[in-house]
Write a protein that holds these residues in place. Sequence first.
Motif: not given
Length: 287
Positions: A28-47
């Motif tokens: 779960t941790d690895r999957a969520l980290r991967y999803l966060l890594y993909r989303k971080q390139f979106d400037k409007d995304y709040d992590a």
Amino acid sequence: MTDYIKDFRIGIIIAIIAITTIILGAVTDRALRYLLYRKQFDKDYDATCFKFLKHLVITIIYILGFAFALIQIPEFKIIGHSFLAGAGVISLVAGLASQQALSNIVSGIFLVIFKPFKINDKITINNFVGTVEDINLRQVVLKDAENNRIIIPNSVISAQIIVNTNMHDTKCCKIIEIGIGYDSDMEKALEIMKDEIAKHPLFIDTRTAEAKKEKTPLVVARVVALADSSVNLKAWAWAKNSTDGFVMYCDLLQSIKKRFDENNIDIPYPQRVVTLKNSDFKIPDQK
């Protein structure tokens, strides 16, 4: 013999539950980290919420795994069921955890809900300045300018005044204040300060269209005080963020000082004038 076999079976089941919980938590941790890594390139995304949710989900997985393991032991079945019961989770945690730990968890939830800051914001708390790197169930992690990690419990943050340089507007105003000698040319000094600020590459024009139409000065500089040994001048310089503002501030101190020297504008040392009112005072004879 039957009791030994039964205990061995319980031990095997608990071991399987423990291994499954650890594997499930890691996946779960690895999957969520991967999803966060993909989303971080979106400037409007709040992590912020995503990272907090990640910590919460993994915590729940381990709590459930611990509860299922307890259920396998007859003496702890009631406690295990309490973990799985919706209302029982809160009461059990309240009984087992310390007040400070609960305070950190509740404060962390409030930080995520009300968002006084978010991931990647630059904030100041208790004289600590840094960029928010993580918000979890227990603490907030800041990264300072020297790449140190400052770990502050959530309950401490909830009771402190927070300075957020990125909330709603990232522009930064740096105040340049310099004292010059009373015999120096004030008008010339003000013009030098305005000129150096206006031509700095990190300076930004914050005037509105209406202000420009009314010919409002690009840079404002004024005499703000007649001090004991200097005439104090102040100018306001704007940058797009606090990082650029700091660099600009340092550059301007250097360039303005250099221009002052070239134009014979003095930056005086502190001076004091002592007046002796006792007319009977005499200097002793030197023998």
